[in-house]
Design an enzyme around this catalytic site. Structure first.
Site, PDB file in Angstrom:
ATOM      1  N   ASN A 240       0.787  -1.302   0.116  1.00  0.00           N
ATOM      2  CA  ASN A 240      -0.072   0.016   0.016  1.00  0.00           C
ATOM      3  C   ASN A 240       1.037   1.275  -0.092  1.00  0.00           C
ATOM      4  O   ASN A 240       1.424   1.615   0.928  1.00  0.00           O
ATOM      5  CB  ASN A 240      -0.884  -0.010   1.202  1.00  0.00           C
ATOM      6  CG  ASN A 240      -1.707   1.257   1.436  1.00  0.00           C
ATOM      7  OD1 ASN A 240      -1.652   1.972   0.562  1.00  0.00           O
ATOM      8  ND2 ASN A 240      -2.246   1.203   2.476  1.00  0.00           N
ATOM      9  N   TRP A 241       1.050   1.892  -1.045  1.00  0.00           N
ATOM     10  CA  TRP A 241       2.036   3.179  -1.325  1.00  0.00           C
ATOM     11  C   TRP A 241       1.202   4.308  -0.739  1.00  0.00           C
ATOM     12  O   TRP A 241       1.992   5.288  -0.610  1.00  0.00           O
ATOM     13  CB  TRP A 241       2.219   3.415  -2.743  1.00  0.00           C
ATOM     14  CG  TRP A 241       2.967   2.260  -3.280  1.00  0.00           C
ATOM     15  CD1 TRP A 241       3.232   1.051  -3.059  1.00  0.00           C
ATOM     16  CD2 TRP A 241       3.477   2.384  -4.662  1.00  0.00           C
ATOM     17  NE1 TRP A 241       4.020   0.148  -3.903  1.00  0.00           N
ATOM     18  CE2 TRP A 241       4.279   1.001  -4.947  1.00  0.00           C
ATOM     19  CE3 TRP A 241       3.826   3.206  -5.706  1.00  0.00           C
ATOM     20  CZ2 TRP A 241       4.913   0.735  -5.938  1.00  0.00           C
ATOM     21  CZ3 TRP A 241       4.255   3.068  -7.100  1.00  0.00           C
ATOM     22  CH2 TRP A 241       4.935   1.689  -7.094  1.00  0.00           C
ATOM     23  N   LYS A 242       0.143   4.327  -0.269  1.00  0.00           N
ATOM     24  CA  LYS A 242      -0.653   5.372   0.232  1.00  0.00           C
ATOM     25  C   LYS A 242      -0.437   6.637  -0.501  1.00  0.00           C
ATOM     26  O   LYS A 242      -0.180   6.612  -1.681  1.00  0.00           O
ATOM     27  CB  LYS A 242      -0.109   5.635   1.612  1.00  0.00           C
ATOM     28  CG  LYS A 242      -0.253   4.505   2.524  1.00  0.00           C
ATOM     29  CD  LYS A 242       0.083   4.546   3.861  1.00  0.00           C
ATOM     30  CE  LYS A 242      -0.203   3.243   4.706  1.00  0.00           C
ATOM     31  NZ  LYS A 242      -0.135   3.369   6.139  1.00  0.00           N
TER      32      LYS A 242
ATOM     33  N   HIS B  61      -9.578   0.957   4.872  1.00  0.00           N
ATOM     34  CA  HIS B  61      -8.174   1.179   5.446  1.00  0.00           C
ATOM     35  C   HIS B  61      -8.577   2.442   6.692  1.00  0.00           C
ATOM     36  O   HIS B  61      -9.160   3.051   6.463  1.00  0.00           O
ATOM     37  CB  HIS B  61      -7.394   2.052   4.514  1.00  0.00           C
ATOM     38  CG  HIS B  61      -5.900   1.612   5.290  1.00  0.00           C
ATOM     39  ND1 HIS B  61      -5.454   2.864   6.055  1.00  0.00           N
ATOM     40  CD2 HIS B  61      -4.830   1.089   4.969  1.00  0.00           C
ATOM     41  CE1 HIS B  61      -4.091   2.579   6.431  1.00  0.00           C
ATOM     42  NE2 HIS B  61      -3.679   1.628   5.772  1.00  0.00           N
TER      43      HIS B  61
ATOM     44  N   GLU C 244      -6.700   4.927   7.789  1.00  0.00           N
ATOM     45  CA  GLU C 244      -6.608   6.168   7.577  1.00  0.00           C
ATOM     46  C   GLU C 244      -7.805   6.538   6.853  1.00  0.00           C
ATOM     47  O   GLU C 244      -8.257   7.810   6.876  1.00  0.00           O
ATOM     48  CB  GLU C 244      -5.398   6.212   6.458  1.00  0.00           C
ATOM     49  CG  GLU C 244      -4.117   6.065   7.477  1.00  0.00           C
ATOM     50  CD  GLU C 244      -2.807   5.442   6.576  1.00  0.00           C
ATOM     51  OE1 GLU C 244      -2.767   5.487   5.632  1.00  0.00           O
ATOM     52  OE2 GLU C 244      -1.851   4.946   7.522  1.00  0.00           O
TER      53      GLU C 244
ATOM     54  N   GLU D 133      -5.565  -5.120  10.693  1.00  0.00           N
ATOM     55  CA  GLU D 133      -4.403  -3.969  10.663  1.00  0.00           C
ATOM     56  C   GLU D 133      -4.728  -3.385  12.146  1.00  0.00           C
ATOM     57  O   GLU D 133      -5.548  -2.259  11.985  1.00  0.00           O
ATOM     58  CB  GLU D 133      -4.327  -2.871   9.438  1.00  0.00           C
ATOM     59  CG  GLU D 133      -4.175  -3.586   8.286  1.00  0.00           C
ATOM     60  CD  GLU D 133      -3.506  -2.475   7.466  1.00  0.00           C
ATOM     61  OE1 GLU D 133      -2.373  -2.807   6.798  1.00  0.00           O
ATOM     62  OE2 GLU D 133      -4.181  -1.551   7.098  1.00  0.00           O
TER      63      GLU D 133
ATOM     64  N   GLY E 164       2.301   2.265  10.738  1.00  0.00           N
ATOM     65  CA  GLY E 164       3.284   3.315  10.542  1.00  0.00           C
ATOM     66  C   GLY E 164       4.262   3.713  11.632  1.00  0.00           C
ATOM     67  O   GLY E 164       4.721   4.824  11.907  1.00  0.00           O
TER      68      GLY E 164
ATOM     69  N   SER F 119       3.370  -2.225  10.430  1.00  0.00           N
ATOM     70  CA  SER F 119       4.744  -2.329  10.304  1.00  0.00           C
ATOM     71  C   SER F 119       5.342  -3.778  10.070  1.00  0.00           C
ATOM     72  O   SER F 119       6.265  -4.149  10.943  1.00  0.00           O
ATOM     73  CB  SER F 119       5.242  -1.936  11.932  1.00  0.00           C
ATOM     74  OG  SER F 119       4.686  -0.584  12.364  1.00  0.00           O
TER      75      SER F 119
ATOM     76  N   GLY G 235       2.862  -1.205   4.160  1.00  0.00           N
ATOM     77  CA  GLY G 235       2.777   0.168   3.845  1.00  0.00           C
ATOM     78  C   GLY G 235       4.407   0.474   3.532  1.00  0.00           C
ATOM     79  O   GLY G 235       4.924   0.503   2.493  1.00  0.00           O
ATOM     80  N   GLY G 236       4.880   1.334   4.625  1.00  0.00           N
ATOM     81  CA  GLY G 236       6.149   2.029   4.640  1.00  0.00           C
ATOM     82  C   GLY G 236       7.279   1.102   3.579  1.00  0.00           C
ATOM     83  O   GLY G 236       7.909   1.460   2.856  1.00  0.00           O
TER      84      GLY G 236
HETATM   85  P1  PGA Z   1       2.820   0.285   7.536  1.00  0.00           P
HETATM   86  O1  PGA Z   1       1.119   0.518   6.932  1.00  0.00           O
HETATM   87  O2  PGA Z   1       3.424  -0.893   7.048  1.00  0.00           O
HETATM   88  O3  PGA Z   1       3.826   1.503   7.128  1.00  0.00           O
HETATM   89  O4  PGA Z   1       2.659   0.304   9.019  1.00  0.00           O
HETATM   90  C1  PGA Z   1       0.397  -0.550   6.723  1.00  0.00           C
HETATM   91  C2  PGA Z   1      -0.902  -0.237   6.102  1.00  0.00           C
HETATM   92  O5  PGA Z   1      -1.109   0.991   6.592  1.00  0.00           O
HETATM   93  O6  PGA Z   1      -1.209  -0.882   5.255  1.00  0.00           O
END
Ligand code: PGA
Length: 253
Positions: free
Chosen positions: A9-11, A95, A97, A167, A173, A213, A234-235
């Site tokens: 997930n590149w956001k 998600h 967010e 999640e 994050g 994470s 994500g990251g």
């Molecule tokens: P993260 O994000 O790996 O940076 O914690 C995961 C996500 O939000 O899908």
């Protein structure tokens, strides 16, 4: 055995040029991997170009969001048909967010899910508790309630493929991942709920992936858990080498 699913997930990250570079590097690094389903979810603006760059590779495209109408006066929204049109077959829905910053609710998550399924997209629906809820011992209750509402009204038979991403909000994050055992407890509760709601064959087909994470150094231990069927990253998905190492996890159930 379910094919593991690893999604990046590149956001809201990368220019088109950076995204293209990432795809080209990843293509090289994952050559020969055929036992894992690999998705990337770049920003909408990149989907068309990256779907060409990913052609003839195991990398498939997912969107980070979608709307529940076919077309019309919905400024700023993107329909399932538009996604399919540019080579995107998967979509991340709900998600945390989106829930936290853009006021998505269990109801809108459910509408997006039902419409995506109707339009032939493969959804990955996200659930997860906040730190407060975990500390109050309410993690399982929260996740069960989110999932029940997200999946309500689904008619098995119309549903070809769906994945659930667990999640925990406090792990996204933050560098603080759930321990493999804590994640496993929630994953097995999710699977139990799926067996309550759907027939065995369908419930057995749903992959429940972990997000929060995920890094090269914790993926192996997570994937060793019986009910963790992959990862939403994500990251670490923004670094080709890290994402490739996550895809090439080394563990046996
Ligand atoms: P993260 O994000 O790996 O940076 O914690 C995961 C996500 O939000 O899908």
């Amino acid at each position: 055995m379910l094919t593991p699913l690893v999604a990046g997930n590149w956001k809201m990250n990368t220019t088109l040029r950076e995204g293209a570079g990432l795809v080209m590097s990843l293509r090289e690094l994952i050559k020969g991997v055929d036992s894992v389903e690999i998705l990337i979810a770049p920003p909408f603006t990149h989907l068309h170009h990256l779907s060409h760059l990913a052609a003839d590779s195991p990398i498939k495209l997912a969107a980070q969001n979608v709307y529940w109408e076919k077309k019309g006066a919905f400024t700023g929204e993107i329909s399932p048909e538009m996604l399919k049109d540019v080579g995107c077959r998967y979509v991340i829905i709900g998600h945390s967010e989106r829930r936290q910053y853009f006021h998505e609710t269990d109801e809108t998550v459910n509408r997006k899910l039902l419409f995506s399924i109707k339009e032939g997209l493969k959804p990955i629906v996200c659930v997860g508790e906040t730190l407060e809820e975990r500390e109050a011992g309410k993690a399982l209750t929260k996740v069960r309630s989110q999932l029940k509402k997200a999946l309500s009204g689904i008619v098995v038979g119309t549903l070809k493929e769906v994945a659930v991403a667990y999640e925990p909000v406090w792990a996204i994050g933050t560098g603080r991942n759930a321990s493999p055992e804590d994640a496993e407890e929630v994953h097995s509760a999710i699977k139990e709920l799926l067996f309550d709601m759907f027939d065995t064959e369908f419930a057995n087909s749903v992959r429940v992936i972990y997000g929060g994470s995920v890094k090269p150094d914790n993926m192996d231990a997570l994937m060793a858990q019986p009910n963790i069927d992959g990862a939403l990253v994500g990251g670490a998905s923004l670094k080709a080498a890290d994402f490739a190492r996550i895809i090439k996890f080394q563990s046996q159930k």
